[in-house]
Design a protein around this motif. Sequence first.
Motif, PDB file in Angstrom:
ATOM      1  N   GLN A 218      -1.471   0.923  -3.440  1.00 22.95           N
ATOM      2  CA  GLN A 218      -1.519  -0.306  -4.248  1.00 22.95           C
ATOM      3  C   GLN A 218      -2.087   0.137  -5.652  1.00 22.95           C
ATOM      4  OE1 GLN A 218      -3.112  -3.947  -3.055  1.00 22.95           O
ATOM      5  NE2 GLN A 218      -3.209  -4.906  -5.375  1.00 22.95           N
TER       6      GLN A 218
ATOM      7  N   THR B   3      -7.823  -3.917  -1.307  1.00 21.82           N
ATOM      8  CA  THR B   3      -6.574  -3.496  -2.103  1.00 21.82           C
ATOM      9  C   THR B   3      -5.887  -2.335  -1.129  1.00 21.82           C
ATOM     10  OG1 THR B   3      -7.585  -3.313  -4.169  1.00 21.82           O
ATOM     11  CG2 THR B   3      -5.844  -1.854  -3.812  1.00 21.82           C
TER      12      THR B   3
ATOM     13  N   GLY C 183      -2.335   4.384  -7.206  1.00 26.17           N
ATOM     14  CA  GLY C 183      -2.153   3.945  -6.028  1.00 26.17           C
ATOM     15  C   GLY C 183      -3.501   4.437  -5.153  1.00 26.17           C
TER      16      GLY C 183
ATOM     17  N   TRP D  45      -1.551  -7.915 -10.723  1.00 23.97           N
ATOM     18  CA  TRP D  45      -0.597  -6.971 -10.112  1.00 23.97           C
ATOM     19  C   TRP D  45       0.542  -6.609 -10.971  1.00 23.97           C
ATOM     20  CZ3 TRP D  45       0.469 -10.538  -5.259  1.00 23.97           C
ATOM     21  CH2 TRP D  45      -0.710 -10.618  -4.358  1.00 23.97           C
TER      22      TRP D  45
ATOM     23  N   ASN E 114       4.102  -7.013   1.151  1.00 23.99           N
ATOM     24  CA  ASN E 114       3.087  -6.057   1.504  1.00 23.99           C
ATOM     25  C   ASN E 114       1.977  -6.481   1.981  1.00 23.99           C
ATOM     26  OD1 ASN E 114       4.341  -3.609  -0.379  1.00 23.99           O
ATOM     27  ND2 ASN E 114       4.827  -5.636  -1.571  1.00 23.99           N
TER      28      ASN E 114
ATOM     29  N   SER F 207      -4.261  -0.078  -9.183  1.00 28.21           N
ATOM     30  CA  SER F 207      -4.941  -0.898  -9.890  1.00 28.21           C
ATOM     31  C   SER F 207      -5.604  -0.176 -10.867  1.00 28.21           C
ATOM     32  CB  SER F 207      -6.173  -1.268  -8.950  1.00 28.21           C
ATOM     33  OG  SER F 207      -7.108  -0.334  -8.637  1.00 28.21           O
TER      34      SER F 207
ATOM     35  N   TRP G 284       5.999 -10.068  -3.439  1.00 31.44           N
ATOM     36  CA  TRP G 284       5.259  -8.879  -3.078  1.00 31.44           C
ATOM     37  C   TRP G 284       3.982  -9.170  -1.997  1.00 31.44           C
ATOM     38  CZ3 TRP G 284       0.103  -6.984  -3.068  1.00 31.44           C
ATOM     39  CH2 TRP G 284      -0.055  -5.603  -3.045  1.00 31.44           C
TER      40      TRP G 284
END
Lengths: 247, 71
Positions: free
Chosen positions: A140, A136, A148, A217, A231, A142, A227
């Motif tokens: 980001q 990850t 993040g 996501w 990213n 989750s 994305w």
Amino acid sequence: MRKVFSKPASLSDKPFHYCPGCTHGIIHRLIAEVIDELNIKEEVIGIAPIGCAVFMYDYFDFDFLGGAHGRAPAVATGVKRVHPDKMVFTYQGDGDAAAIGTAEIVHAAARSEKITSLFINNAIYGMTGGQMAPTTLLGQESTTSPEGRSKEMAGYPIRLTEMLATLEGTVYAARVSVHDVKHIIQAKKVIKRAFEIQQKKVGFALVEVLSTCPTNWGLTPIEATKWLEQNMIPYYPLGEIKVPKEV
Amino acid sequence: MTKVTFREERCMGCELCVHACPQRIVTMAKHINAGGFHPATVVQQDKCTGCAMCALMCPDVVIEVEREEKQ
């Protein structure tokens, strides 16, 4: 009329159970196309992972085994050593290969087992509901990093392919993506090369495939491909990291 | 002459093919399939060049492309 594109013979007719827009299906199709082109359907044995692809044995028309979580390279080692003339490949996600199964994949690479290992990286735990994975990205979101991923709390994402490429036993290491048509064509060439290396019995071949997870996501399939491009590729650069001299 | 066929019962309506098509002729049908998705389809078959980019992008192996042999 000549068929320019149809379902590869190595795929069974069972529809995939993956979420809409999940690129697991594309990667499955590429594997089937490569196996058809190399004409190795009768000698290939796949090792399925635990994760979203756990039912992948249903989708292919050749032999499959299911490994315990993360242990696909260990199972593949056994199969390949008992049947050295078979083509053995593993298919693992990032939760499988980069978290619980790190020991297995590191030592399979260190022993230079003559198998092909496919590592599907979508930067999240898909099947269990979108928890933070070792891959990850920083920042980001989750379900276990709702604000993040922070480096203070969870450290940095693992670049597994680069890590394994430092081992002598890894003879081929490459990273590809399947977010658009151009990269899908490139990915197929790289997967084919990894199987050809196994045919030549050179050593451990690893291909990391960057994949999308639109559901976890929280994006549409098209937003997810964008994305990934914006990213993931800057952190996980594409290309062949290690290529043997013989091939 | 090209022909593009959608096995619509497999389609999950992700729309990746819609964006992959350089001719912009892939659209989503109004009806829903057995899975509850609006399947992708091509109405203007005559505009299809048979490049198969929709089929390459499709994660569910829905699309089949045929092209007439060059004389």
